[in-house]
Design an enzyme around this catalytic site. Structure first.
Site, PDB file in Angstrom:
ATOM      1  N   ASP A 130       5.075 -19.269   2.911  1.00  0.00           N
ATOM      2  CA  ASP A 130       4.428 -20.124   1.883  1.00  0.00           C
ATOM      3  C   ASP A 130       2.758 -20.005   1.896  1.00  0.00           C
ATOM      4  O   ASP A 130       2.234 -20.033   0.915  1.00  0.00           O
ATOM      5  CB  ASP A 130       4.883 -21.678   2.114  1.00  0.00           C
ATOM      6  N   HIS A 190       0.660 -25.226 -10.106  1.00  0.00           N
ATOM      7  CA  HIS A 190       2.121 -25.407  -9.622  1.00  0.00           C
ATOM      8  C   HIS A 190       2.314 -27.064  -9.470  1.00  0.00           C
ATOM      9  O   HIS A 190       1.528 -27.641  -8.531  1.00  0.00           O
ATOM     10  CB  HIS A 190       2.576 -24.969  -8.352  1.00  0.00           C
ATOM     11  N   LEU A 191       2.914 -27.820 -10.564  1.00  0.00           N
ATOM     12  CA  LEU A 191       2.970 -29.267 -10.656  1.00  0.00           C
ATOM     13  C   LEU A 191       4.422 -29.500 -10.546  1.00  0.00           C
ATOM     14  O   LEU A 191       4.899 -29.655 -11.662  1.00  0.00           O
ATOM     15  CB  LEU A 191       2.052 -29.558 -12.062  1.00  0.00           C
ATOM     16  N   GLY A 192       4.851 -30.011  -9.506  1.00  0.00           N
ATOM     17  CA  GLY A 192       6.123 -30.446  -8.966  1.00  0.00           C
ATOM     18  C   GLY A 192       6.043 -31.864  -8.502  1.00  0.00           C
ATOM     19  O   GLY A 192       5.137 -32.516  -8.762  1.00  0.00           O
ATOM     20  N   ASP A 264       8.174 -40.301 -10.343  1.00  0.00           N
ATOM     21  CA  ASP A 264       9.019 -39.590 -11.436  1.00  0.00           C
ATOM     22  C   ASP A 264       7.888 -39.660 -12.777  1.00  0.00           C
ATOM     23  O   ASP A 264       7.698 -40.629 -13.581  1.00  0.00           O
ATOM     24  CB  ASP A 264      10.213 -40.127 -11.818  1.00  0.00           C
ATOM     25  N   GLY A 314       4.579 -29.184 -14.884  1.00  0.00           N
ATOM     26  CA  GLY A 314       3.886 -27.911 -15.530  1.00  0.00           C
ATOM     27  C   GLY A 314       4.698 -27.307 -16.681  1.00  0.00           C
ATOM     28  O   GLY A 314       4.294 -27.290 -17.650  1.00  0.00           O
TER      29      GLY A 314
END
Ligand code: ADP
Length: 380
Positions: A130, A190-192, A264, A314
């Protein structure tokens, strides 16, 4: 491989718990299997996986010995690895050596390798790190302004994470724009649940928002991202919090959860639409932080080809994309609202015609990235 044909996919979640989840999907004839059961350790989990993939009804191979190659996501490679590597004893001992930098991840990654070595004796094993994509970040960006000896002796520096996703997105962007990767510059978002950004200049990562740990940078589902380090000392002195409590606070109870009670974003968006002021503020803070990083990265990348949105938020939330990009027109960044709506869940661009910077939604696929990297390394 190399056709990238997906035979099956799945997940064993909550290993070590009585209510672990086994989720298996046969992608050839859409036969799925789901079970909540006790999974006591990694070996037990992988034996279960072997049973499923060999199963006469829902399996995809006859015998686990047919598997020739196994790709492992390894969270921390320290400064040792800027590319995927075959997992020799030497590589494994380096992963072990950097375990203090990722005590919650690397031991489990190593456990996975150890178990697969026993259960798949014919397979070669590859580690995909990573941290690897971020090893090109220059010293002025990776060094913290703390005493040099202290930093060097203890490996305290920016490492960056989500690198497999950011590298994949950089390559996907080059392909989408039909440019060589060496000439492609982008900001990748990277939007999680975890969120990070990377500044990529001519195919090389030059900065990223996660740092020494994945806690730094953007506001995330349950992580605070950037805070003044003096707050930690204040919590210790004033509230007598222990390091474990502060770790828990900043990693698990902060970010969106801390701001409005849930991580969430779908729920937060509907709460905000219903007039919940904490949810509105959480969205504002989340997007404001991203805007600040876009500004900072634009200043260091030079002319940019694209800003790219990926991962759960995203890829799927036109509202978050719009909120992050509104007001950036003076920087040559303008999005088309209709195209932005249509871009969700696809591979698409959504800038207006005269926008200097292209705006893209590209789905990330870390499993595919790991499969491709492993295949490449094994055939070198
Ligand atoms: P992880 O980091 O766990 O892999 P994901 O990349 O799957 O996470 O992203 C999870 C996040 O994506 C959740 O916060 C979820 O609310 C958000 N998300 C998924 N779909 C949407 C959507 N349509 N609108 C807003 N957020 C979404």
């Amino acid at each position: 491989m190399p056709e990238e044909k997906l035979l099956c996919k799945g997940l064993v979640d909550r290993i070590g718990e009585e209510d672990a989840l086994i989720d298996y999907q046969n992608k050839q004839d859409q036969k799925n299997f789901k079970e909540v059961a006790e999974i006591k350790d990694h070996e037990f989990a992988l034996k279960k996986v072997i049973q499923l993939i060999e199963d006469e009804e829902i399996g995809v191979i006859h015998n686990a010995n047919e598997i020739e190659l196994i790709g492992h996501r390894i969270v921390h490679g320290g400064t040792y690895f800027s590319n995927p590597r075959l997992l020799s004893d030497e590589v494994l001992s380096k992963i072990e050596e950097v375990t203090p930098l990722a005590p919650l991840h690397n031991p489990h990654n190593l456990k996975g390798v150890q178990v697969t070595q026993t259960l798949f004796p014919n397979a070669r094993q590859v580690g995909v790190f990573d941290t690897a994509f971020h090893q090109s970040i220059p010293e002025k960006a990776y060094r913290y302004a703390i005493p040099k000896d202290l930093a060097d002796d203890n490996g305290i520096r920016v490492y960056g994470f989500h690198g497999t996703s950011h590298r994949y997105i950089a390559n996907q962007t080059a392909e989408f724009l039909d440019k060589p990767i060496q000439e492609t510059s982008l900001i990748s978002l990277h939007l999680g649940n975890g969120c990070s950004m990377a500044a990529v200049k001519n195919g090389q990562c030059i900065d990223t928002s996660m740092g020494f740990s994945p806690l730094d940078g953007l506001v995330m589902g349950s992580r605070s991202g950037d805070i003044d380090p003096a707050i930690v000392v204040f919590l210790q002195d004033k509230l007598k919090m222990t390091s474990a409590e502060i770790d828990q606070l900043l990693n698990k109870k902060s970010g969106l959860i801390g701001l409005c009670g849930t991580n969430d974003l779908r729920e937060i968006i509907s709460m905000a639409e219903g007039g919940d002021s904490n949810a509105e503020l959480a969205l504002d803070i989340y997007c404001y932080r991203i805007q600040k990083y876009i500004g900072a990265y634009l200043a260091v990348t030079g002319p940019l080809d694209a800003i790219v949105f990926t991962a759960g938020v995203g890829e799927n939330s036109s509202l978050i994309r719009a909120k992050c990009l509104t007001g950036l027109e003076h920087l040559g960044i303008s999005f088309d609202s209709d195209q932005n709506e249509l871009a969700s869940g696809t591979k698409a661009s959504f800038q207006v015609k005269n926008s200097k910077v292209k705006l893209l939604v590209l789905p990330t696929d870390e499993e595919l990235a790991i499969a491709k990297a492993s295949y490449r390394v094994a055939n070198e």
